[in-house]
Design an enzyme around this catalytic site. Structure first.
Site, PDB file in Angstrom:
ATOM      1  N   ARG A 181     -23.639  -0.621 -24.503  1.00 32.31           N
ATOM      2  CA  ARG A 181     -22.382  -1.114 -23.893  1.00 32.31           C
ATOM      3  C   ARG A 181     -21.151  -0.309 -24.334  1.00 32.31           C
ATOM      4  O   ARG A 181     -20.057  -0.846 -24.488  1.00 32.31           O
ATOM      5  CB  ARG A 181     -22.167  -2.610 -24.201  1.00 32.31           C
ATOM      6  CG  ARG A 181     -23.310  -3.503 -23.770  1.00 32.31           C
ATOM      7  CD  ARG A 181     -23.544  -3.512 -22.273  1.00 32.31           C
ATOM      8  NE  ARG A 181     -24.755  -4.250 -21.975  1.00 32.31           N
ATOM      9  CZ  ARG A 181     -25.962  -3.694 -21.772  1.00 32.31           C
ATOM     10  NH1 ARG A 181     -26.099  -2.365 -21.802  1.00 32.31           N
ATOM     11  NH2 ARG A 181     -27.000  -4.438 -21.505  1.00 32.31           N
ATOM     12  N   SER A 231     -23.881 -11.801 -19.551  1.00 33.60           N
ATOM     13  CA  SER A 231     -24.026 -12.137 -20.969  1.00 33.60           C
ATOM     14  C   SER A 231     -22.644 -12.121 -21.602  1.00 33.60           C
ATOM     15  O   SER A 231     -21.942 -11.111 -21.537  1.00 33.60           O
ATOM     16  CB  SER A 231     -24.897 -11.106 -21.683  1.00 33.60           C
ATOM     17  OG  SER A 231     -26.174 -11.109 -21.105  1.00 33.60           O
ATOM     18  N   GLU A 301     -19.002  -9.349 -25.240  1.00 37.62           N
ATOM     19  CA  GLU A 301     -19.342  -8.225 -24.352  1.00 37.62           C
ATOM     20  C   GLU A 301     -18.355  -8.223 -23.188  1.00 37.62           C
ATOM     21  O   GLU A 301     -17.924  -7.185 -22.696  1.00 37.62           O
ATOM     22  CB  GLU A 301     -20.779  -8.386 -23.830  1.00 37.62           C
ATOM     23  CG  GLU A 301     -21.128  -7.326 -22.792  1.00 37.62           C
ATOM     24  CD  GLU A 301     -22.597  -7.273 -22.437  1.00 37.62           C
ATOM     25  OE1 GLU A 301     -23.448  -7.583 -23.295  1.00 37.62           O
ATOM     26  OE2 GLU A 301     -22.892  -6.911 -21.283  1.00 37.62           O
TER      27      GLU A 301
HETATM   28  C1  LIG Z   1     -24.668 -12.624 -13.177  1.00 38.18           C
HETATM   29  C2  LIG Z   1     -24.371 -11.372 -13.952  1.00 38.18           C
HETATM   30  C3  LIG Z   1     -25.414 -10.618 -14.471  1.00 38.18           C
HETATM   31  C4  LIG Z   1     -25.158  -9.449 -15.217  1.00 38.18           C
HETATM   32  N1  LIG Z   1     -26.217  -8.736 -15.695  1.00 38.18           N
HETATM   33  C5  LIG Z   1     -25.968  -7.599 -16.394  1.00 38.18           C
HETATM   34  C6  LIG Z   1     -27.061  -6.811 -16.903  1.00 38.18           C
HETATM   35  O1  LIG Z   1     -28.234  -7.133 -16.701  1.00 38.18           O
HETATM   36  N2  LIG Z   1     -26.759  -5.704 -17.611  1.00 38.18           N
HETATM   37  C7  LIG Z   1     -25.477  -5.307 -17.842  1.00 38.18           C
HETATM   38  O2  LIG Z   1     -25.273  -4.265 -18.486  1.00 38.18           O
HETATM   39  N3  LIG Z   1     -24.434  -6.024 -17.375  1.00 38.18           N
HETATM   40  C8  LIG Z   1     -24.646  -7.147 -16.661  1.00 38.18           C
HETATM   41  N4  LIG Z   1     -23.582  -7.882 -16.182  1.00 38.18           N
HETATM   42  C9  LIG Z   1     -22.191  -7.461 -16.512  1.00 38.18           C
HETATM   43  C10 LIG Z   1     -21.534  -6.510 -15.490  1.00 38.18           C
HETATM   44  O3  LIG Z   1     -22.117  -6.664 -14.203  1.00 38.18           O
HETATM   45  C11 LIG Z   1     -21.648  -5.049 -15.934  1.00 38.18           C
HETATM   46  O4  LIG Z   1     -20.985  -4.841 -17.165  1.00 38.18           O
HETATM   47  C12 LIG Z   1     -21.046  -4.083 -14.887  1.00 38.18           C
HETATM   48  O5  LIG Z   1     -21.390  -2.776 -15.227  1.00 38.18           O
HETATM   49  C13 LIG Z   1     -19.532  -4.193 -14.756  1.00 38.18           C
HETATM   50  O6  LIG Z   1     -19.146  -3.469 -13.599  1.00 38.18           O
HETATM   51  P1  LIG Z   1     -17.860  -3.875 -12.757  1.00 38.18           P
HETATM   52  O7  LIG Z   1     -17.710  -2.880 -11.668  1.00 38.18           O
HETATM   53  O8  LIG Z   1     -17.940  -5.298 -12.324  1.00 38.18           O
HETATM   54  O9  LIG Z   1     -16.723  -3.662 -13.825  1.00 38.18           O
HETATM   55  P2  LIG Z   1     -15.451  -4.597 -14.158  1.00 38.18           P
HETATM   56  O10 LIG Z   1     -15.929  -5.923 -14.639  1.00 38.18           O
HETATM   57  O11 LIG Z   1     -14.497  -4.586 -12.994  1.00 38.18           O
HETATM   58  O12 LIG Z   1     -14.832  -3.792 -15.366  1.00 38.18           O
HETATM   59  C14 LIG Z   1     -15.515  -3.683 -16.604  1.00 38.18           C
HETATM   60  C15 LIG Z   1     -14.833  -2.598 -17.441  1.00 38.18           C
HETATM   61  O13 LIG Z   1     -15.054  -1.345 -16.817  1.00 38.18           O
HETATM   62  C16 LIG Z   1     -13.810  -0.719 -16.510  1.00 38.18           C
HETATM   63  N5  LIG Z   1     -13.972   0.018 -15.254  1.00 38.18           N
HETATM   64  C17 LIG Z   1     -14.431  -0.436 -14.065  1.00 38.18           C
HETATM   65  N6  LIG Z   1     -14.479   0.576 -13.181  1.00 38.18           N
HETATM   66  C18 LIG Z   1     -14.038   1.683 -13.822  1.00 38.18           C
HETATM   67  C19 LIG Z   1     -13.833   3.043 -13.445  1.00 38.18           C
HETATM   68  N7  LIG Z   1     -14.108   3.506 -12.225  1.00 38.18           N
HETATM   69  N8  LIG Z   1     -13.354   3.907 -14.387  1.00 38.18           N
HETATM   70  C20 LIG Z   1     -13.053   3.471 -15.634  1.00 38.18           C
HETATM   71  N9  LIG Z   1     -13.216   2.203 -16.044  1.00 38.18           N
HETATM   72  C21 LIG Z   1     -13.699   1.323 -15.137  1.00 38.18           C
HETATM   73  C22 LIG Z   1     -12.803  -1.833 -16.431  1.00 38.18           C
HETATM   74  O14 LIG Z   1     -11.488  -1.358 -16.669  1.00 38.18           O
HETATM   75  C23 LIG Z   1     -13.314  -2.769 -17.519  1.00 38.18           C
HETATM   76  O15 LIG Z   1     -12.898  -2.312 -18.776  1.00 38.18           O
HETATM   77  C24 LIG Z   1     -23.819  -9.042 -15.434  1.00 38.18           C
HETATM   78  C25 LIG Z   1     -22.769  -9.794 -14.893  1.00 38.18           C
HETATM   79  C26 LIG Z   1     -23.034 -10.950 -14.156  1.00 38.18           C
HETATM   80  C27 LIG Z   1     -21.888 -11.725 -13.578  1.00 38.18           C
END
Ligand SMILES: Cc1cc2nc3c(=O)[nH]c(=O)nc-3n(C[C@H](O)[C@H](O)[C@H](O)COP(=O)(O)OP(=O)(O)OC[C@H]3O[C@@H](n4cnc5c(N)ncnc54)[C@H](O)[C@@H]3O)c2cc1C
Length: 305
Positions: A181, A231, A301
């Site tokens: 992460r 998580s 996280e």
């Molecule tokens: C039901 C559920 C299940 C999940 N299962 C998993 C799993 O199995 N494994 C896992 O690792 N995660 C999981 N997650 C967490 C999440 O989906 C991941 O961390 C995902 O990668 C976040 O992506 P996002 O586009 O939604 O980012 P956001 O939530 O919008 O942002 C997260 C971070 O990334 C940054 N960010 C986003 N886009 C960019 C960019 N283009 N450049 C720079 N920074 C950026 C943001 O500023 C922030 O700091 C889960 C979440 C949910 C709700």
């Protein structure tokens, strides 16, 4: 602070919204209004926005799909920049980094589910793990997202990033410094524009079957029927957060409409009109109780905004 007229001049009137509720842009369905919510249509517009924010000393935040965020009830004082529109995806068949691998180039706004399905349809293996993670590629690279034994680090080849000053660079997989992460993106406040992934060829039906199985496992084990950010806590070394929380008797612990999931104790869920205040009360109670009972510190996280 930036002026509305300047944002509209740079990004276009349609691309700027005022007082946009962040609950509509996060999977937790929590978060008050962002002063400005902007969807830049190109990299050059993004660069101009960054320079404007710097010049006017206005904070900005890069938003992916909002699936790892807990936004405050007061919202965000500054410019929320959504990159969901950077959603191009292409494959260079036959072109390879290592023998037999194909490169997928995807914009940071592409959803992992879409990228994984497109790779599967071309018989490309290696991205099955990502199909059920509800984030964008930008968020996934930033977080080094992973599941079921796979993670972004295993398949990424390089990423194009923008600095706060608007300069564009290409970083190799090693330079991204991906670990659990963590990435250099978070440390250096970079913005992922797009990334290249290298996949080997496999059997399309087997790949799709594997993805179906992983999604079934997710539906069975995770409370997908409620709002959450996945998580809530990182995996503490030598333990599982969910098991510690369950053993501490916290399953179902509740404040307002936010609670520790009955289905999976590693998830804090919003079962109705939960607020960030509710979520923080649950999170802090869980952290305190687990520390008192087991001496283990649970680190968030989920990112607080
Ligand atoms: C039901 C559920 C299940 C999940 N299962 C998993 C799993 O199995 N494994 C896992 O690792 N995660 C999981 N997650 C967490 C999440 O989906 C991941 O961390 C995902 O990668 C976040 O992506 P996002 O586009 O939604 O980012 P956001 O939530 O919008 O942002 C997260 C971070 O990334 C940054 N960010 C986003 N886009 C960019 C960019 N283009 N450049 C720079 N920074 C950026 C943001 O500023 C922030 O700091 C889960 C979440 C949910 C709700």
């Amino acid at each position: 602070m930036v002026q509305l007229a300047d944002l509209q001049r740079i990004a276009g009137e349609q691309a700027v919204r005022l007082q946009e509720p962040m609950s509509a842009h996060t999977t937790f369905r929590i978060g008050g209004p962002a002063d400005y919510f902007v969807e830049p249509g190109s990299e050059s517009v993004l660069k101009e926005l960054l320079l404007l924010c710097r010049e006017t000393e206005t904070p900005f935040f890069i938003l992916g799909n909002g699936s790892n965020l807990l936004v405050s009830d007061e919202g965000y004082r500054g410019v929320m920049i959504s990159l969901r529109g950077f959603d191009e995806i292409s494959f260079r068949e036959g072109e390879s980094t290592e023998a037999g691998k194909t490169i997928m180039t995807a914009g940071c706004g592409v959803l992992l589910s879409k990228a994984a399905m497109q790779a599967a349809e071309r018989g490309l293996t290696g991205f099955e793990f990502a199909g059920g993670i509800p984030g964008t590629l930008g968020g996934a690279v930033t977080m080094n997202a992973g599941a079921y034994g796979g993670e972004i680090r295993d398949v990424i080849f390089s990423a194009r990033v923008m600095t706060k000053a608007g300069d564009v660079r290409e970083l190799s997989a090693e330079e991204l410094d991906l670990s659990y992460r963590h990435s250099i993106i978070q440390e250096k406040d970079l913005i992922v524009l797009s990334a290249d992934f290298a996949f080997a060829h496999g059997d399309e039906e087997q790949i799709k079957e594997q993805m179906r199985q992983l999604n079934t496992q997710r539906r069975e084990k995770q409370p997908l029927e409620y709002g959450s950010a996945g998580s809530t806590f990182k995996r503490p070394e030598g333990y599982f957060a969910g098991k510690l929380i369950q053993d501490a008797g916290l399953k179902g612990y509740r404040s307002g409409d936010v609670m520790v999931s009955e289905k999976h104790s590693g998830f804090v869920v919003n079962v109705g009109k939960g607020t960030c205040g509710d979520a923080m009360r649950v999170i802090e109670h869980v952290q305190r109780t687990v520390y008192e009972q087991f001496g283990v510190e649970l680190e968030l996280e989920v990112k607080r905004v």
